[in-house]
Scaffold this active site. Sequence first.
Site, PDB file in Angstrom:
ATOM      1  N   TYR A  56      -3.090   8.488  -3.832  1.00 16.02           N
ATOM      2  CA  TYR A  56      -3.187   7.921  -2.483  1.00 16.02           C
ATOM      3  C   TYR A  56      -2.847   8.953  -1.407  1.00 16.02           C
ATOM      4  O   TYR A  56      -3.453   8.959  -0.331  1.00 16.02           O
ATOM      5  CB  TYR A  56      -2.323   6.644  -2.350  1.00 16.02           C
ATOM      6  N   ASN A  91     -13.925  -0.962   1.645  1.00 17.28           N
ATOM      7  CA  ASN A  91     -13.254   0.316   1.895  1.00 17.28           C
ATOM      8  C   ASN A  91     -11.895   0.123   2.547  1.00 17.28           C
ATOM      9  O   ASN A  91     -11.707  -0.790   3.354  1.00 17.28           O
ATOM     10  CB  ASN A  91     -14.135   1.205   2.781  1.00 17.28           C
ATOM     11  N   HIS A 111     -10.188  -5.132   0.450  1.00 23.89           N
ATOM     12  CA  HIS A 111      -9.274  -4.458  -0.487  1.00 23.89           C
ATOM     13  C   HIS A 111      -8.067  -3.812   0.186  1.00 23.89           C
ATOM     14  O   HIS A 111      -7.442  -2.938  -0.407  1.00 23.89           O
ATOM     15  CB  HIS A 111     -10.058  -3.423  -1.322  1.00 23.89           C
ATOM     16  N   CYS A 143      15.387  -2.391   1.405  1.00 22.94           N
ATOM     17  CA  CYS A 143      16.089  -3.162   0.366  1.00 22.94           C
ATOM     18  C   CYS A 143      16.282  -2.342  -0.914  1.00 22.94           C
ATOM     19  O   CYS A 143      16.888  -2.810  -1.873  1.00 22.94           O
ATOM     20  CB  CYS A 143      15.329  -4.454   0.042  1.00 22.94           C
ATOM     21  N   THR A 181     -22.648   0.625  -2.055  1.00 25.97           N
ATOM     22  CA  THR A 181     -21.734   0.082  -3.077  1.00 25.97           C
ATOM     23  C   THR A 181     -22.451  -0.029  -4.406  1.00 25.97           C
ATOM     24  O   THR A 181     -23.637  -0.364  -4.444  1.00 25.97           O
ATOM     25  CB  THR A 181     -21.151  -1.298  -2.674  1.00 25.97           C
TER      26      THR A 181
END
Length: 241
Positions: A56, A91, A111, A143, A181
Amino acid sequence: MTPQARVVALTGAGISAASGIPTFRGKGGLYKNLHAQDLATPEAFARDPATVWEWYGWRRDLVRRARPNAAHRALRELSELVGRLDIITQNVDGLHEQTGLAGEGGIVRLHGSLWRMRCTRCGREVEDRSAGPYPPDLPHCSCGGLMRPAVVWFGEQLASEDLDEAGALTRHADVFLVVGTSAVVYPAAGFLGLASQQGAFVAEFNLEAAASGPEIGLRVTGPSEETLPALVDAVRKRRKV
Ligand code: BJW
Ligand code: ZN
Protein backbone atom coordinates in the site's frame (compact mmCIF):
# COMPACT_ATOMS: atom_id res chain seq x y z
CA MET A 1 -28.29 9.35 -26.45
CA THR A 2 -31.14 11.64 -25.56
CA PRO A 3 -30.47 14.63 -23.31
CA GLN A 4 -32.36 12.82 -20.55
CA ALA A 5 -30.29 9.64 -20.76
CA ARG A 6 -28.90 8.27 -17.54
CA VAL A 7 -25.39 7.06 -18.12
CA VAL A 8 -23.53 4.99 -15.57
CA ALA A 9 -19.84 4.09 -15.88
CA LEU A 10 -18.43 1.12 -13.98
CA THR A 11 -14.68 1.63 -13.88
CA GLY A 12 -11.69 -0.47 -12.93
CA ALA A 13 -7.92 -0.28 -12.72
CA GLY A 14 -7.47 0.01 -16.51
CA ILE A 15 -8.86 3.56 -16.56
CA SER A 16 -5.97 4.67 -14.32
CA ALA A 17 -3.25 2.75 -16.17
CA ALA A 18 -2.36 5.79 -18.29
CA SER A 19 -1.90 7.76 -15.04
CA GLY A 20 0.93 5.37 -14.17
CA ILE A 21 -0.97 3.13 -11.76
CA PRO A 22 -0.51 -0.57 -12.49
CA THR A 23 -3.55 -2.79 -12.94
CA PHE A 24 -4.03 -5.87 -10.74
CA ARG A 25 -4.13 -8.58 -13.37
CA GLY A 26 -2.07 -9.03 -16.49
CA LYS A 27 1.17 -7.26 -17.36
CA GLY A 28 2.68 -5.33 -14.43
CA GLY A 29 0.05 -6.68 -12.06
CA LEU A 30 2.44 -8.44 -9.72
CA TYR A 31 4.08 -6.87 -6.69
CA LYS A 32 7.29 -8.75 -5.81
CA ASN A 33 5.81 -11.84 -7.47
CA LEU A 34 2.64 -11.59 -5.40
CA HIS A 35 -0.85 -11.41 -6.92
CA ALA A 36 -3.68 -9.19 -5.65
CA GLN A 37 -5.24 -12.37 -4.21
CA ASP A 38 -2.07 -12.89 -2.10
CA LEU A 39 -2.10 -9.35 -0.69
CA ALA A 40 -5.65 -8.03 -0.68
CA THR A 41 -7.07 -10.39 1.93
CA PRO A 42 -7.59 -10.16 5.69
CA GLU A 43 -5.63 -13.42 6.02
CA ALA A 44 -2.58 -11.94 4.27
CA PHE A 45 -2.73 -8.91 6.57
CA ALA A 46 -3.05 -11.06 9.70
CA ARG A 47 -0.09 -13.18 8.57
CA ASP A 48 2.22 -10.42 7.34
CA PRO A 49 0.96 -6.85 7.88
CA ALA A 50 4.37 -5.38 7.02
CA THR A 51 4.32 -6.75 3.47
CA VAL A 52 0.72 -5.67 2.92
CA TRP A 53 1.46 -2.15 4.24
CA GLU A 54 4.58 -2.06 2.06
CA TRP A 55 2.41 -2.76 -0.99
CA TYR A 56 0.00 0.00 0.00
CA GLY A 57 2.91 2.39 0.68
CA TRP A 58 4.27 1.72 -2.80
CA ARG A 59 0.85 2.30 -4.36
CA ARG A 60 0.30 5.47 -2.32
CA ASP A 61 3.57 6.85 -3.69
CA LEU A 62 2.46 6.14 -7.27
CA VAL A 63 -1.01 7.58 -6.75
CA ARG A 64 0.28 10.68 -4.96
CA ARG A 65 2.21 11.58 -8.12
CA ALA A 66 -0.58 10.53 -10.50
CA ARG A 67 -2.98 12.87 -12.23
CA PRO A 68 -6.29 12.04 -13.92
CA ASN A 69 -5.78 11.08 -17.57
CA ALA A 70 -7.82 11.71 -20.71
CA ALA A 71 -10.22 8.88 -19.84
CA HIS A 72 -11.13 10.38 -16.44
CA ARG A 73 -11.51 13.78 -18.10
CA ALA A 74 -13.69 12.30 -20.86
CA LEU A 75 -16.18 10.96 -18.29
CA ARG A 76 -16.34 14.43 -16.76
CA GLU A 77 -16.97 15.92 -20.23
CA LEU A 78 -19.60 13.30 -20.99
CA SER A 79 -21.34 14.25 -17.73
CA GLU A 80 -21.65 17.78 -19.12
CA LEU A 81 -23.22 16.49 -22.35
CA VAL A 82 -25.74 13.94 -21.11
CA GLY A 83 -28.61 14.30 -18.69
CA ARG A 84 -26.89 12.55 -15.84
CA LEU A 85 -23.72 10.49 -15.46
CA ASP A 86 -22.77 8.53 -12.36
CA ILE A 87 -19.60 6.57 -11.75
CA ILE A 88 -19.36 3.29 -9.89
CA THR A 89 -15.66 2.70 -9.39
CA GLN A 90 -13.69 -0.22 -8.04
CA ASN A 91 -10.64 2.02 -7.82
CA VAL A 92 -9.26 3.36 -4.55
CA ASP A 93 -7.03 6.00 -6.16
CA GLY A 94 -9.45 8.97 -6.01
CA LEU A 95 -8.69 10.11 -9.58
CA HIS A 96 -12.37 10.35 -10.58
CA GLU A 97 -12.94 12.62 -7.59
CA GLN A 98 -10.19 14.93 -8.90
CA THR A 99 -11.99 15.56 -12.19
CA GLY A 100 -15.44 15.49 -10.60
CA LEU A 101 -18.73 15.32 -12.48
CA ALA A 102 -21.11 17.93 -13.78
CA GLY A 103 -24.72 18.06 -12.63
CA GLU A 104 -26.26 15.65 -10.19
CA GLY A 105 -24.17 12.60 -10.88
CA GLY A 106 -22.11 11.06 -8.12
CA ILE A 107 -19.20 8.70 -7.59
CA VAL A 108 -19.68 5.46 -5.67
CA ARG A 109 -16.42 3.95 -4.45
CA LEU A 110 -17.06 0.26 -4.00
CA HIS A 111 -13.67 -0.77 -2.59
CA GLY A 112 -12.79 2.11 -0.27
CA SER A 113 -9.97 4.62 -0.38
CA LEU A 114 -6.19 4.40 -0.42
CA TRP A 115 -6.14 7.47 1.85
CA ARG A 116 -8.14 6.09 4.74
CA MET A 117 -7.21 3.57 7.39
CA ARG A 118 -9.12 1.76 10.10
CA CYS A 119 -8.18 0.36 13.49
CA THR A 120 -8.28 -3.43 13.64
CA ARG A 121 -9.15 -3.20 17.36
CA CYS A 122 -11.68 -0.39 17.88
CA GLY A 123 -12.78 0.22 14.27
CA ARG A 124 -11.94 3.95 14.31
CA GLU A 125 -11.44 5.19 10.75
CA VAL A 126 -9.24 8.13 9.85
CA GLU A 127 -7.93 9.87 6.77
CA ASP A 128 -4.20 9.37 6.38
CA ARG A 129 -2.14 10.85 3.56
CA SER A 130 1.23 10.36 5.20
CA ALA A 131 4.08 9.17 3.07
CA GLY A 132 5.08 6.30 5.33
CA PRO A 133 7.20 4.44 4.59
CA TYR A 134 5.65 1.35 6.10
CA PRO A 135 7.39 -0.76 7.36
CA PRO A 136 9.34 -0.58 9.64
CA ASP A 137 6.89 1.52 11.67
CA LEU A 138 3.36 0.27 11.09
CA PRO A 139 0.60 2.78 11.87
CA HIS A 140 -1.20 2.34 15.19
CA CYS A 141 -4.39 3.81 16.61
CA SER A 142 -4.54 5.83 19.85
CA CYS A 143 -6.08 2.68 21.41
CA GLY A 144 -2.92 0.76 20.55
CA GLY A 145 -4.54 -1.34 17.81
CA LEU A 146 -2.86 -1.90 14.45
CA MET A 147 -4.30 0.22 11.63
CA ARG A 148 -5.17 -1.36 8.28
CA PRO A 149 -6.03 0.22 4.95
CA ALA A 150 -9.75 1.10 4.85
CA VAL A 151 -10.35 -0.83 1.67
CA VAL A 152 -12.40 -3.92 0.84
CA TRP A 153 -10.37 -7.09 0.56
CA PHE A 154 -11.40 -10.49 -0.82
CA GLY A 155 -13.85 -12.23 1.45
CA GLU A 156 -14.99 -8.96 3.02
CA GLN A 157 -18.41 -7.37 2.62
CA LEU A 158 -18.75 -4.14 0.71
CA ALA A 159 -20.44 -1.29 2.61
CA SER A 160 -24.16 -1.91 2.26
CA GLU A 161 -24.93 1.75 1.47
CA ASP A 162 -22.42 1.68 -1.42
CA LEU A 163 -23.87 -1.58 -2.74
CA ASP A 164 -27.42 -0.26 -2.49
CA GLU A 165 -26.51 2.98 -4.24
CA ALA A 166 -24.61 1.20 -7.00
CA GLY A 167 -27.51 -1.23 -7.45
CA ALA A 168 -30.05 1.58 -7.71
CA LEU A 169 -27.92 3.49 -10.22
CA THR A 170 -27.42 0.34 -12.29
CA ARG A 171 -31.14 -0.48 -12.35
CA HIS A 172 -31.97 3.00 -13.64
CA ALA A 173 -29.21 3.25 -16.25
CA ASP A 174 -30.05 3.72 -19.93
CA VAL A 175 -26.43 3.35 -20.98
CA PHE A 176 -23.94 1.38 -18.91
CA LEU A 177 -20.27 1.88 -19.76
CA VAL A 178 -17.82 -0.75 -18.49
CA VAL A 179 -14.36 0.78 -18.54
CA GLY A 180 -10.97 -0.81 -17.84
CA THR A 181 -12.09 -3.69 -15.69
CA SER A 182 -11.47 -7.41 -16.09
CA ALA A 183 -14.98 -7.85 -14.64
CA VAL A 184 -13.98 -10.91 -12.66
CA VAL A 185 -14.38 -9.54 -9.14
CA TYR A 186 -17.83 -9.71 -7.58
CA PRO A 187 -20.12 -8.09 -6.68
CA ALA A 188 -18.91 -5.31 -9.06
CA ALA A 189 -18.86 -7.70 -12.04
CA GLY A 190 -22.51 -8.58 -11.41
CA PHE A 191 -23.64 -5.05 -12.22
CA LEU A 192 -23.12 -5.67 -15.97
CA GLY A 193 -25.73 -8.39 -16.04
CA LEU A 194 -28.08 -6.40 -13.84
CA ALA A 195 -27.79 -3.34 -16.09
CA SER A 196 -28.53 -5.40 -19.16
CA GLN A 197 -31.49 -7.23 -17.55
CA GLN A 198 -32.96 -3.87 -16.64
CA GLY A 199 -32.76 -2.71 -20.25
CA ALA A 200 -29.57 -0.66 -20.34
CA PHE A 201 -27.33 -0.65 -23.38
CA VAL A 202 -23.97 -2.02 -22.15
CA ALA A 203 -20.74 -0.91 -23.83
CA GLU A 204 -17.30 -2.13 -22.87
CA PHE A 205 -14.18 0.01 -23.22
CA ASN A 206 -11.10 -2.13 -22.67
CA LEU A 207 -7.73 -2.96 -24.21
CA GLU A 208 -9.17 -6.38 -24.95
CA ALA A 209 -12.50 -8.18 -24.80
CA ALA A 210 -12.71 -8.73 -21.04
CA ALA A 211 -16.33 -9.01 -19.96
CA SER A 212 -18.11 -11.91 -21.59
CA GLY A 213 -21.72 -12.67 -22.30
CA PRO A 214 -24.64 -11.48 -24.34
CA GLU A 215 -25.10 -8.42 -22.14
CA ILE A 216 -22.30 -6.59 -23.98
CA GLY A 217 -23.97 -4.57 -26.74
CA LEU A 218 -20.80 -2.93 -27.99
CA ARG A 219 -17.11 -3.50 -27.48
CA VAL A 220 -14.72 -0.63 -28.02
CA THR A 221 -11.28 -2.17 -27.98
CA GLY A 222 -8.31 0.08 -27.22
CA PRO A 223 -6.91 2.26 -24.46
CA SER A 224 -9.75 4.09 -22.73
CA GLU A 225 -7.64 7.27 -22.64
CA GLU A 226 -8.17 7.28 -26.44
CA THR A 227 -11.53 5.58 -26.90
CA LEU A 228 -13.49 7.59 -24.29
CA PRO A 229 -12.37 10.98 -25.69
CA ALA A 230 -13.41 9.66 -29.13
CA LEU A 231 -16.84 8.83 -27.71
CA VAL A 232 -17.13 12.36 -26.28
CA ASP A 233 -16.20 13.84 -29.68
CA ALA A 234 -18.84 11.69 -31.37
CA VAL A 235 -21.54 12.75 -28.88
CA ARG A 236 -20.53 16.38 -29.30
CA LYS A 237 -20.70 16.18 -33.11
CA ARG A 238 -24.15 14.61 -32.97
CA ARG A 239 -25.36 17.37 -30.71
CA LYS A 240 -24.26 19.99 -33.26
CA VAL A 241 -26.26 18.42 -36.09
C1 BJW B 1 -7.32 -1.06 -19.94
C2 BJW B 1 -6.19 -0.32 -20.03
C3 BJW B 1 -6.38 0.92 -20.71
C4 BJW B 1 -5.56 -2.06 -18.95
N1 BJW B 1 -7.61 1.18 -21.20
N2 BJW B 1 -8.51 -0.88 -20.40
C5 BJW B 1 -19.40 -14.64 -6.96
C6 BJW B 1 -18.74 -15.53 -7.78
C7 BJW B 1 -17.40 -15.85 -7.55
C8 BJW B 1 -16.70 -15.29 -6.49
C9 BJW B 1 -17.35 -14.41 -5.67
C10 BJW B 1 -18.68 -14.09 -5.91
N3 BJW B 1 -19.07 -13.18 -4.98
C11 BJW B 1 -18.02 -12.91 -4.17
C12 BJW B 1 -16.96 -13.66 -4.56
C13 BJW B 1 -15.60 -13.66 -3.92
C14 BJW B 1 -14.74 -12.50 -4.37
C15 BJW B 1 -14.51 -12.56 -5.87
O1 BJW B 1 -15.12 -11.88 -6.67
N4 BJW B 1 -13.59 -13.39 -6.31
C16 BJW B 1 -13.27 -13.52 -7.74
C17 BJW B 1 -11.79 -13.21 -7.97
C18 BJW B 1 -13.64 -14.89 -8.21
N5 BJW B 1 -15.33 -11.22 -4.00
C19 BJW B 1 -15.23 -10.73 -2.78
O2 BJW B 1 -14.66 -11.35 -1.89
C20 BJW B 1 -15.87 -9.39 -2.49
N6 BJW B 1 -16.65 -9.48 -1.30
C21 BJW B 1 -17.88 -10.03 -1.29
O3 BJW B 1 -18.46 -10.35 -2.29
O4 BJW B 1 -18.41 -10.18 -0.01
C22 BJW B 1 -19.44 -11.13 0.15
C23 BJW B 1 -18.86 -12.52 -0.03
C24 BJW B 1 -17.65 -12.85 0.53
C25 BJW B 1 -17.10 -14.11 0.34
C26 BJW B 1 -17.77 -15.06 -0.44
C27 BJW B 1 -19.00 -14.71 -1.03
C28 BJW B 1 -19.53 -13.43 -0.81
C29 BJW B 1 -14.81 -8.33 -2.22
C30 BJW B 1 -13.95 -8.05 -3.40
C31 BJW B 1 -12.89 -7.01 -3.03
C32 BJW B 1 -11.86 -6.80 -4.12
N7 BJW B 1 -10.79 -6.03 -3.59
C33 BJW B 1 -9.72 -5.54 -4.47
C34 BJW B 1 -8.70 -4.75 -3.62
C35 BJW B 1 -9.29 -3.41 -3.24
C36 BJW B 1 -8.35 -2.56 -2.44
C37 BJW B 1 -7.12 -2.16 -3.22
O5 BJW B 1 -7.18 -1.63 -4.34
O6 BJW B 1 -6.05 -2.34 -2.66
O7 BJW B 1 -10.27 -4.70 -5.49
S1 BJW B 1 -8.93 -6.85 -5.42
C38 BJW B 1 -8.76 -5.90 -6.92
O8 BJW B 1 -9.64 -6.41 -7.96
C39 BJW B 1 -9.30 -4.51 -6.57
C40 BJW B 1 -10.01 -4.13 -7.84
O9 BJW B 1 -10.91 -3.08 -7.58
C41 BJW B 1 -10.64 -5.42 -8.25
C42 BJW B 1 -11.02 -5.48 -9.70
O10 BJW B 1 -9.93 -5.35 -10.53
P1 BJW B 1 -10.06 -4.49 -11.88
O11 BJW B 1 -10.29 -3.08 -11.54
O12 BJW B 1 -11.02 -5.13 -12.78
O13 BJW B 1 -8.56 -4.57 -12.43
P2 BJW B 1 -7.86 -5.73 -13.29
O14 BJW B 1 -6.41 -5.56 -13.13
O15 BJW B 1 -8.41 -7.06 -12.97
O16 BJW B 1 -8.29 -5.42 -14.79
C43 BJW B 1 -7.82 -4.28 -15.48
C44 BJW B 1 -8.48 -4.27 -16.84
O17 BJW B 1 -8.12 -3.06 -17.47
C45 BJW B 1 -8.05 -5.40 -17.77
O18 BJW B 1 -9.22 -5.99 -18.35
C46 BJW B 1 -7.21 -4.72 -18.85
O19 BJW B 1 -7.37 -5.29 -20.15
C47 BJW B 1 -7.79 -3.34 -18.83
N8 BJW B 1 -6.88 -2.24 -19.21
N9 BJW B 1 -5.12 -0.89 -19.43
C48 BJW B 1 -8.63 0.30 -21.06
N10 BJW B 1 -5.37 1.80 -20.89
ZN1 ZN C 1 -8.31 1.81 17.84
